[in-house]
Design an enzyme around this catalytic site. Structure first.
Site, PDB file in Angstrom:
ATOM      1  N   GLU A 193      77.085  42.620  22.003  1.00 35.53           N
ATOM      2  CA  GLU A 193      76.465  42.320  23.315  1.00 35.53           C
ATOM      3  C   GLU A 193      76.854  43.615  24.328  1.00 35.53           C
ATOM      4  O   GLU A 193      75.941  43.956  25.090  1.00 35.53           O
ATOM      5  CB  GLU A 193      76.968  41.134  23.900  1.00 35.53           C
ATOM      6  CG  GLU A 193      76.585  39.831  23.015  1.00 35.53           C
ATOM      7  CD  GLU A 193      75.174  39.592  23.334  1.00 35.53           C
ATOM      8  OE1 GLU A 193      74.329  39.793  24.574  1.00 35.53           O
ATOM      9  OE2 GLU A 193      74.364  39.072  22.252  1.00 35.53           O
TER      10      GLU A 193
ATOM     11  N   HIS B 297      68.978  45.112  21.133  1.00 30.83           N
ATOM     12  CA  HIS B 297      69.181  44.221  19.923  1.00 30.83           C
ATOM     13  C   HIS B 297      68.738  44.541  18.635  1.00 30.83           C
ATOM     14  O   HIS B 297      68.883  44.574  17.528  1.00 30.83           O
ATOM     15  CB  HIS B 297      69.255  42.887  20.200  1.00 30.83           C
ATOM     16  CG  HIS B 297      70.652  42.184  20.744  1.00 30.83           C
ATOM     17  ND1 HIS B 297      71.713  42.354  20.321  1.00 30.83           N
ATOM     18  CD2 HIS B 297      70.698  41.530  22.078  1.00 30.83           C
ATOM     19  CE1 HIS B 297      72.544  41.811  21.237  1.00 30.83           C
ATOM     20  NE2 HIS B 297      72.046  41.205  22.147  1.00 30.83           N
TER      21      HIS B 297
ATOM     22  N   HIS C  85      67.900  45.168  27.173  1.00 30.30           N
ATOM     23  CA  HIS C  85      69.120  44.605  26.333  1.00 30.30           C
ATOM     24  C   HIS C  85      68.490  43.910  25.003  1.00 30.30           C
ATOM     25  O   HIS C  85      68.757  44.133  23.926  1.00 30.30           O
ATOM     26  CB  HIS C  85      69.742  43.672  27.173  1.00 30.30           C
ATOM     27  CG  HIS C  85      70.666  42.879  26.420  1.00 30.30           C
ATOM     28  ND1 HIS C  85      72.030  43.018  26.464  1.00 30.30           N
ATOM     29  CD2 HIS C  85      70.560  41.802  25.720  1.00 30.30           C
ATOM     30  CE1 HIS C  85      72.795  42.261  25.939  1.00 30.30           C
ATOM     31  NE2 HIS C  85      71.966  41.335  25.341  1.00 30.30           N
ATOM     32  N   GLU C  86      67.460  43.187  25.273  1.00 31.03           N
ATOM     33  CA  GLU C  86      66.673  42.609  23.934  1.00 31.03           C
ATOM     34  C   GLU C  86      66.240  43.633  23.012  1.00 31.03           C
ATOM     35  O   GLU C  86      66.340  43.308  21.746  1.00 31.03           O
ATOM     36  CB  GLU C  86      65.782  41.406  24.221  1.00 31.03           C
ATOM     37  CG  GLU C  86      66.251  40.259  25.158  1.00 31.03           C
ATOM     38  CD  GLU C  86      67.326  39.618  24.686  1.00 31.03           C
ATOM     39  OE1 GLU C  86      67.383  39.582  23.257  1.00 31.03           O
ATOM     40  OE2 GLU C  86      68.264  39.221  25.274  1.00 31.03           O
TER      41      GLU C  86
END
Length: 524
Positions: A392, A331, A327-328
């Protein structure tokens, strides 16, 4: 796959998390991962026989019959490619998947290695930690896509300038005599087409500016607004990185710490398995583990990733950690920081125009302040926060795919957010409406990931990953929580019954004097 375990009674007001296997009463769970340039890490836990829900008596409880051993080793020396003709169905993120090396017959390497301490240990969470879990997000609420420092400085200056200009126009108009006001109105009526042409030209220039600064993401195919150049944003990212390093300089774990090595191993494996994804190989990924109870993790646009030990204590296995680190990574690769900065700058520019109009039209300063507050809240809750939730959700989607290509058990992603939701409900935390938050709610994230998991499982198969073990960890988590709640209700009921028994009136026995008995006998 592991999940929430060691939960005590709700009356104790404690929640415990730990890496453990989904086994019966006494099992061993070995999760090993390897990647180029990284040390091999194993998470090994022996689970004691279940003897109740007390911490001193057991480490975990589950319902799998028979013996079960789960070993997982990732091999980073996978070569070759597997073409995909369904790029649109796999979110346009890749056109090939690396496969297992033929030297290992494309089989999962099964072996035991030297164990290191686990990423999380069994421990009761303090009230402060409980509050942190309730507010947990994989990225800071307002730093998931950090706003450049320059824009943060310019924002109050722009607002002040708009207020001064708008208020100046109002004071000028109020000071005009009636005949002068009529002259101004007449001039406006005479030149209304010129004014309309001027405003139309301004609007056209704005539209041209907007579309000329759009860039299509090679991963998602979505257009995004970029107002800052890559070099400018790189410099701003370096400034932000230096600020974070200065803040955490006394809390950084050493590179020899087992927790640092474990996080580094998972990150290296994710990068190695997804090096064909556009943008991943171009970023220099650096991991920083901060010794802090804060339950958080975030990444800067330049690839500097900060993970807090409180975050590591909240995940229950390598698979959850793989998804959250993915997930990071998403980003950073998707450029969410630059995109968020561009959108914030655009909204601030439009807001400055509306703010000038508010202070020019409102007859009193008090009314202008009220309208300004309403305008700022509308901008925040109708544009800023929905846009943040959109980014997100996109990071969740791509992070799930990155974890799938790394052969993680992607079903763990849904279990993690179920854990977060369970903690909230366990402590009677009221659910905050999603529109008030910069992140999707835990429940909505669970539903969203569950819809994506079937597609991600297909990608996992295309990458020749080993089959996932049964049963589904999502089902096991539901069974575990159900059993825990039933046990908690029984325990609370027993406590209630005991309290009632303690409060029952006890008949007092009167002490009869011995002389009275003697006199009664002699008299008879």
């Amino acid at each position: 796959m592991s999940f929430i375990c060691g939960l005590q009674s709700a009356a104790r007001n404690h929640v415990f998390f730990r890496f453990n296997s989904l086994s019966n009463w006494r099992k061993c769970n070995t999760l090993a991962s390897t990647s180029r340039g990284c040390h091999q890490v194993q998470v090994n836990h022996i689970v004691n026989k279940y003897q109740g829900l007390g911490v001193n008596q057991c480490d975990r409880w589950s319902f799998l019959p028979g013996n079960f051993h789960f070993y997982s080793t990732f091999n980073n020396k996978r070569t070759g490619g597997l073409s995909s003709t369904k790029s649109k169905e796999i979110w346009r993120i890749t056109s090939k998947c690396t496969v297992w090396n033929d030297a290992f017959s494309r089989q999962l390497l099964i072996k035991e290695v030297t164990a290191v301490p686990s990423l999380s240990v069994l421990h009761p969470l303090s009230p402060a930690s409980i509050r942190a879990i309730r507010n947990f997000h994989t990225s800071p609420r307002f730093q998931a896509a950090p706003v450049p420092l320059l824009l943060m400085i310019l924002k109050p200056v722009q607002k002040l300038f708009a207020i001064i200009v708008g208020r100046g126009i109002r004071k000028w108009w109020q000071a005009l005599p009636p005949n002068k006001k009529e002259v101004v109105k007449e001039n406006i009526r005479k030149n209304k087409w010129k004014l309309f042409l001027g405003l139309s030209s301004f609007g056209l220039l704005f539209v041209v500016f907007y579309f000329t600064h759009l860039e299509v993401s090679p991963i998602t195919g979505r257009s995004k607004l970029l107002l800052l150049g890559k070099e400018q944003f790189r410099l701003l990212s370096e400034l932000e990185y230096e600020a974070w390093m200065e803040e955490f300089k006394n809390d950084m774990l050493t590179e020899k710490d087992a927790r640092y090595l474990a996080v580094k191993e998972v990150l290296c494996h994710l990068i190695e398995c997804n090096k064909d994804v556009p943008g991943i190989s171009q970023i220099n990924w650096v991991i920083h583990v901060v010794d802090s109870p804060i339950i958080n993790a975030f990444v800067l646009p330049n690839g500097q990733m900060f993970v807090f030990t409180g975050f590591l204590n909240s995940v229950t296995d390598i698979h959850q950690l793989s998804f959250l680190l993915g997930h990071e990574i998403a980003h950073a690769v998707l450029g969410h920081a630059a995109e968020k900065a561009g959108m914030v700058h655009l909204l601030d520019f439009l807001g400055m125009i509306f703010l000038t109009m508010i202070w020019a039209i409102c007859p009193r300063d008090s009314l202008a302040l009220l309208c300004q507050w309403i305008q700022s809240k509308l901008q925040e809750y109708m544009f800023n926060r929905p846009y943040s939730r959109k980014l997100e959700a996109e990071a969740d989607k791509i992070g799930l795919l990155l974890a799938a290509k790394a052969c993680a058990d992607i079903r763990a992603s849904s279990v993690f957010w179920q854990q977060m939701e369970f903690v909230d409900s366990l402590h009677g935390q009221p659910k905050m409406p999603e529109w008030l938050s910069t992140h999707p709610s835990h429940g909505n994230r669970v539903e969203y990931l569950d819809r994506l998991i079937p597609q991600a499982l297909k990608i996992r198969e295309m990458c020749n990953c080993p089959p996932l073990s049964n049963p589904d960890p999502r089902l096991l988590f539901k069974l575990s929580t159900k059993h825990f709640l039933e046990e908690s209700e029984k325990e609370d009921l027993n406590i209630t019954k005991k309290q009632k028994m303690d409060t029952l009136p006890i008949q007092k026995q009167e002490q009869i004097p011995l002389t009275y008995i003697v006199e009664k006998r002699t008299g008879s």
